[in-house]
Write a protein that holds these residues in place. Structure first.
Motif, mmCIF file in Angstrom:
data_model
loop_
_atom_site.group_PDB
_atom_site.id
_atom_site.type_symbol
_atom_site.label_atom_id
_atom_site.label_comp_id
_atom_site.label_asym_id
_atom_site.label_seq_id
_atom_site.Cartn_x
_atom_site.Cartn_y
_atom_site.Cartn_z
ATOM 1 N N LEU A 41 -29.533 -28.085 0.988
ATOM 2 C CA LEU A 41 -29.874 -27.608 2.336
ATOM 3 C C LEU A 41 -29.013 -26.418 2.756
ATOM 4 N N THR A 42 -27.797 -26.348 2.245
ATOM 5 C CA THR A 42 -26.967 -25.167 2.498
ATOM 6 C C THR A 42 -27.637 -23.936 1.900
ATOM 7 N N SER A 43 -28.142 -24.086 0.680
ATOM 8 C CA SER A 43 -28.858 -22.985 0.032
ATOM 9 C C SER A 43 -30.122 -22.627 0.798
ATOM 10 N N LEU A 44 -30.833 -23.647 1.296
ATOM 11 C CA LEU A 44 -32.052 -23.407 2.071
ATOM 12 C C LEU A 44 -31.748 -22.608 3.329
ATOM 13 N N GLU A 45 -30.683 -22.971 4.034
ATOM 14 C CA GLU A 45 -30.334 -22.290 5.274
ATOM 15 C C GLU A 45 -29.938 -20.836 5.042
ATOM 16 N N ARG A 46 -29.456 -20.531 3.857
ATOM 17 C CA ARG A 46 -29.042 -19.167 3.538
ATOM 18 C C ARG A 46 -30.197 -18.302 3.044
ATOM 19 N N THR A 47 -31.365 -18.910 2.882
ATOM 20 C CA THR A 47 -32.537 -18.201 2.387
ATOM 21 C C THR A 47 -33.456 -17.837 3.550
ATOM 22 N N ALA A 48 -33.929 -16.610 3.555
ATOM 23 C CA ALA A 48 -34.844 -16.176 4.611
ATOM 24 C C ALA A 48 -36.058 -17.111 4.658
ATOM 25 N N PRO A 49 -36.530 -17.491 5.863
ATOM 26 C CA PRO A 49 -37.639 -18.446 5.975
ATOM 27 C C PRO A 49 -38.856 -18.102 5.123
ATOM 28 N N ALA A 50 -39.224 -16.834 5.080
ATOM 29 C CA ALA A 50 -40.413 -16.448 4.323
ATOM 30 C C ALA A 50 -40.235 -16.629 2.821
ATOM 31 N N ASP A 105 -21.753 -45.280 -5.046
ATOM 32 C CA ASP A 105 -21.365 -43.971 -5.596
ATOM 33 C C ASP A 105 -22.585 -43.061 -5.725
ATOM 34 N N GLY A 106 -23.725 -43.656 -6.070
ATOM 35 C CA GLY A 106 -24.962 -42.875 -6.167
ATOM 36 C C GLY A 106 -25.373 -42.300 -4.818
ATOM 37 N N ILE A 107 -25.167 -43.077 -3.763
ATOM 38 C CA ILE A 107 -25.482 -42.597 -2.414
ATOM 39 C C ILE A 107 -24.565 -41.436 -2.038
ATOM 40 N N VAL A 108 -23.275 -41.583 -2.332
ATOM 41 C CA VAL A 108 -22.320 -40.510 -2.033
ATOM 42 C C VAL A 108 -22.693 -39.238 -2.792
ATOM 43 N N GLU A 109 -23.053 -39.398 -4.065
ATOM 44 C CA GLU A 109 -23.451 -38.235 -4.861
ATOM 45 C C GLU A 109 -24.721 -37.608 -4.294
ATOM 46 N N GLY A 110 -25.658 -38.446 -3.884
ATOM 47 C CA GLY A 110 -26.906 -37.936 -3.312
ATOM 48 C C GLY A 110 -26.677 -37.154 -2.035
ATOM 49 N N VAL A 111 -25.758 -37.619 -1.199
ATOM 50 C CA VAL A 111 -25.421 -36.890 0.036
ATOM 51 C C VAL A 111 -24.892 -35.502 -0.310
ATOM 52 N N ALA A 112 -24.016 -35.433 -1.319
ATOM 53 C CA ALA A 112 -23.448 -34.142 -1.721
ATOM 54 C C ALA A 112 -24.527 -33.210 -2.271
#
Length: 237
Positions: free
Chosen positions: A50-59, A37-44
């Motif tokens: 990473l979704t937030s990272l992709e939505r942020t301008a690289p700079a 369950d900890g692994i599943v939570e970690g994946v989420a």
């Protein structure tokens, strides 16, 4: 047709359970339901970070994908605690890598996550470097009368200018709250990860609260902003 390169999010999320399972297997740790369950939570958690990272301008990205991967290992560390697994001995280098990680789960390199994850991390690094070395661009939404003066000031402190609205991403945007497109522009840019500086003739507390709620990083008076834009846009050296 050439297939697009896999994203940093897809490769890292796919590598997470494999990495954790392999690491625990090497240490002889049985994956019980609590750890699973900890692994599943970690994946989420990782997927969200990473979704937030992709939505942020690289700079504007402040953490690398590898740092976010490490952060997402917290649920697994907690699950190991709950399951009563004894933490391994850690050397000083491991302790300095990340202090909360009693179980030395954190990978020291993206190479440990597999070829695809490593290659996507390299691509992310190249894109980040390019964003930092290129001349930064200020997105600008204001009257034509103000634009001429501001474009000159921005050039002085090392910024190019992109008139808004535009499809191209910008790291920093300056928006006159009196403009008819101000609200929609602030909201959209903030959601894309841009740092939005809004200015107005004499913004009061109510205006500031409302503008910040739209996503603006700062709301300042027109006089203060025009007197010294470098206060809000650091000089590029």
């Amino acid at each position: 047709m050439t297939e697009p390169e896999p994203s940093i999010r897809s490769t890292f999320v796919a590598s997470y359970p494999r990495y954790v399972a392999s690491l625990l297997s090497e240490r002889g740790v049985q994956v019980d339901q609590i750890i699973a369950d900890g692994i599943v939570e970690g994946v989420a958690v990782l997927d969200g970070l990473l979704t937030s990272l992709e939505r942020t301008a690289p700079a504007l990205q402040r953490h690398s994908p590898l740092e976010l991967f490490r952060e997402a290992l917290r649920p697994v560390g907690h699950a190991l605690d709950v399951s009563g697994v004894s933490p391994p001995a850690r050397d000083d280098q491991q302790r300095s890598l990340i202090s909360w990680d009693r179980y030395a789960l954190s990978p020291a390199s993206p190479q440990l996550l597999g070829v695809e994850a490593y290659e996507s991390h390299l691509r992310w690094g190249v894109a980040k470097a390019r964003a930092l070395v290129q001349t930064p661009t200020v997105g600008l939404l204001c009257s034509e009368a103000d634009a001429e003066m501001l474009i000159s000031e921005f050039s002085t402190v090392g910024y190019g200018v992109l008139r808004l609205p535009a499809r191209e991403p910008v790291s920093v945007a300056v928006v006159d709250i009196a403009h008819s497109l101000a609200d929609d522009t602030i909201r959209a840019l903030a959601a894309a990860g841009s740092r939005v500086i809004a200015f107005g003739l004499d913004p009061d507390d109510m205006v500031e609260v409302r503008t910040r709620a739209l996503g603006a990083h700062a709301i300042v008076s027109r006089t203060a902003f025009f007197s010294d834009v470098s206060t809000y846009l650091p000089t590029i050296t």
